[in-house]
Design a protein around this motif. Structure first.
Motif, mmCIF file in Angstrom:
data_model
loop_
_atom_site.group_PDB
_atom_site.id
_atom_site.type_symbol
_atom_site.label_atom_id
_atom_site.label_comp_id
_atom_site.label_asym_id
_atom_site.label_seq_id
_atom_site.Cartn_x
_atom_site.Cartn_y
_atom_site.Cartn_z
ATOM 1 N N CYS A 1 7.827 -10.681 -11.435
ATOM 2 C CA CYS A 1 6.904 -11.318 -12.287
ATOM 3 C C CYS A 1 6.184 -10.635 -13.257
ATOM 4 O O CYS A 1 5.092 -10.649 -13.642
ATOM 5 N N GLY A 2 7.091 -9.637 -14.044
ATOM 6 C CA GLY A 2 6.639 -8.761 -14.942
ATOM 7 C C GLY A 2 5.673 -7.816 -14.700
ATOM 8 O O GLY A 2 4.979 -7.214 -15.577
ATOM 9 N N THR A 3 5.483 -7.314 -13.414
ATOM 10 C CA THR A 3 4.454 -6.534 -13.021
ATOM 11 C C THR A 3 4.859 -5.016 -13.163
ATOM 12 O O THR A 3 4.247 -3.957 -12.612
ATOM 13 N N GLN A 4 6.157 -4.637 -13.585
ATOM 14 C CA GLN A 4 6.645 -3.496 -13.684
ATOM 15 C C GLN A 4 6.942 -2.487 -12.377
ATOM 16 O O GLN A 4 6.293 -1.305 -12.355
ATOM 17 N N GLY A 5 7.283 -3.542 -11.485
ATOM 18 C CA GLY A 5 7.291 -2.661 -10.181
ATOM 19 C C GLY A 5 6.193 -2.496 -9.345
ATOM 20 O O GLY A 5 5.965 -2.166 -7.968
ATOM 21 N N GLN A 6 4.807 -2.842 -9.660
ATOM 22 C CA GLN A 6 3.660 -2.898 -8.897
ATOM 23 C C GLN A 6 3.575 -3.712 -7.770
ATOM 24 O O GLN A 6 2.917 -3.053 -6.703
ATOM 25 N N ILE A 7 4.126 -4.649 -7.847
ATOM 26 C CA ILE A 7 3.984 -5.530 -6.563
ATOM 27 C C ILE A 7 4.964 -4.941 -5.497
ATOM 28 O O ILE A 7 4.537 -4.841 -4.525
ATOM 29 N N ASP A 8 6.133 -4.377 -5.670
ATOM 30 C CA ASP A 8 7.112 -3.777 -4.779
ATOM 31 C C ASP A 8 6.353 -2.373 -4.332
ATOM 32 O O ASP A 8 6.677 -2.136 -3.027
ATOM 33 N N LYS A 9 5.711 -1.857 -5.104
ATOM 34 C CA LYS A 9 4.774 -0.597 -4.843
ATOM 35 C C LYS A 9 3.832 -1.139 -3.743
ATOM 36 O O LYS A 9 3.646 -0.328 -2.799
ATOM 37 N N ILE A 10 3.207 -1.966 -4.012
ATOM 38 C CA ILE A 10 2.131 -2.750 -3.189
ATOM 39 C C ILE A 10 2.837 -2.892 -1.510
ATOM 40 O O ILE A 10 2.280 -2.451 -0.706
ATOM 41 N N ALA B 1 -5.368 -7.465 -8.008
ATOM 42 C CA ALA B 1 -6.088 -8.931 -7.488
ATOM 43 C C ALA B 1 -5.195 -8.772 -5.887
ATOM 44 O O ALA B 1 -5.788 -9.067 -4.976
ATOM 45 N N LEU B 2 -3.933 -8.480 -6.122
ATOM 46 C CA LEU B 2 -3.475 -8.561 -4.716
ATOM 47 C C LEU B 2 -3.877 -7.532 -3.577
ATOM 48 O O LEU B 2 -3.905 -8.030 -2.463
ATOM 49 N N ARG B 3 -4.127 -6.468 -4.130
ATOM 50 C CA ARG B 3 -4.689 -5.374 -3.281
ATOM 51 C C ARG B 3 -5.944 -5.778 -2.835
ATOM 52 O O ARG B 3 -6.205 -5.835 -1.413
ATOM 53 N N GLU B 4 -6.631 -6.593 -3.397
ATOM 54 C CA GLU B 4 -7.999 -6.939 -2.780
ATOM 55 C C GLU B 4 -7.866 -8.136 -1.894
ATOM 56 O O GLU B 4 -8.489 -8.109 -0.874
ATOM 57 N N LYS B 5 -6.908 -8.739 -2.055
ATOM 58 C CA LYS B 5 -6.714 -10.185 -1.019
ATOM 59 C C LYS B 5 -5.965 -9.760 0.142
ATOM 60 O O LYS B 5 -6.402 -10.344 1.175
ATOM 61 N N ILE B 6 -5.037 -8.624 -0.047
ATOM 62 C CA ILE B 6 -4.690 -8.233 1.206
ATOM 63 C C ILE B 6 -5.436 -7.433 2.115
ATOM 64 O O ILE B 6 -5.673 -7.649 3.372
ATOM 65 N N ALA B 7 -6.340 -6.939 1.410
ATOM 66 C CA ALA B 7 -7.595 -6.066 2.281
ATOM 67 C C ALA B 7 -8.571 -7.268 2.842
ATOM 68 O O ALA B 7 -8.754 -7.213 3.955
ATOM 69 N N ALA B 8 -8.786 -8.280 1.968
ATOM 70 C CA ALA B 8 -9.405 -9.543 2.787
ATOM 71 C C ALA B 8 -8.788 -10.156 3.724
ATOM 72 O O ALA B 8 -9.327 -10.496 4.964
ATOM 73 N N GLU C 1 5.475 -1.882 -0.284
ATOM 74 C CA GLU C 1 6.054 -0.748 0.562
ATOM 75 C C GLU C 1 4.860 0.047 0.972
ATOM 76 O O GLU C 1 4.834 0.318 2.338
ATOM 77 N N GLU C 2 3.871 0.074 0.255
ATOM 78 C CA GLU C 2 2.440 0.889 0.678
ATOM 79 C C GLU C 2 1.815 0.073 1.951
ATOM 80 O O GLU C 2 1.420 0.787 2.958
ATOM 81 N N GLU C 3 1.812 -1.284 1.902
ATOM 82 C CA GLU C 3 1.183 -1.995 2.690
ATOM 83 C C GLU C 3 2.206 -2.545 3.935
ATOM 84 O O GLU C 3 1.648 -3.018 5.047
ATOM 85 N N GLY C 4 3.428 -2.264 3.939
ATOM 86 C CA GLY C 4 4.124 -2.635 4.891
ATOM 87 C C GLY C 4 4.460 -4.116 4.881
ATOM 88 O O GLY C 4 4.483 -4.643 6.025
ATOM 89 N N ILE C 5 4.221 -4.770 3.709
ATOM 90 C CA ILE C 5 4.427 -6.382 4.089
ATOM 91 C C ILE C 5 5.672 -6.727 3.066
ATOM 92 O O ILE C 5 6.279 -6.114 2.078
#
Length: 200
Positions: free
Chosen positions: A75-84, A52-59, A86-90
């Motif tokens: 928040c228990g996402t197992q590193g997924q938020i940090d990965k996003i 859902a974060l990826r969708e909101k970032i694109a929007a 890094e990839e998005e530069g935010i």
């Protein structure tokens, strides 16, 4: 795609801290900040957060925001938020979860060394204790599960963002409901305050 407005900031955040973000924004006149939230209850389903974060970032990019900030800790996402990020530069707010950044991440992590039998509440979780704790764990229908789930905890620690007597009473009720000791700590907005001011 709209023309990029370098002055506008879109915060994409957990609904559990929406009140606090708006309070800090409004208290500091940060009118260039807009807030978009994902459902607070997704803390129970952290696998939903990253997609859902990826969708909101694109929007937000399509809407022309020049800067995006993630109002989530790990928040228990197992590193997924940090990965996003890094990839998005935010950037995101620092810390493993909201209990940490409300307390102050360094202070919280130090306290955790000796406080591993504490169950933490914030204003939101206190206010919605039934929806966030009792109902997902089915304690209302199966009270015998209480000791199975909370048998290794010794106390509830209410990390309060606001000084609200009704919420303090509710947190004490929650401790009694779970058969735990009760401790109140006023944190205010902790690390959230400087993190948002830095977006000014």
């Amino acid at each position: 795609m709209k023309r990029v407005n370098s002055e506008k900031v879109q915060i994409i955040a957990c609904g559990a801290i929406a009140r606090e973000i708006l309070a800090v924004r409004d208290a500091n006149g940060l009118d260039h900040i807009d807030l978009e939230c994902l459902p607070a209850i997704w803390h129970v389903y952290p696998e939903k957060i990253a997609p859902a974060l990826r969708e909101k970032i694109a929007a937000a990019r399509a809407a022309g925001y020049g800067r995006i900030f993630i109002g989530y800790a790990e928040c228990g996402t197992q590193g997924q938020i940090d990965k996003i990020c890094e990839e998005e530069g935010i950037e995101r707010i620092a810390g493993p979860h909201c209990y940490a950044f409300f307390t102050g991440t360094e202070k919280f992590l130090a306290e955790c060394e000796t406080e591993f039998t504490a169950f933490y509440l914030t204003d939101l979780i206190t206010r919605q204790f039934e929806a966030f704790v009792i109902e997902p764990l089915k304690l209302d229908k199966h009270p015998e599960l209480r000791d199975m789930v909370f048998g290794n905890y010794t106390k509830i620690v209410y990390l309060a963002q606001t000084e609200d007597k009704a919420l303090q009473d509710k947190a004490k009720w929650a401790a009694d409901y779970l058969g735990l000791d009760y401790e109140y700590r006023f944190t205010g907005y902790g690390d959230l305050d400087p993190a948002l001011k830095a977006l000014g």
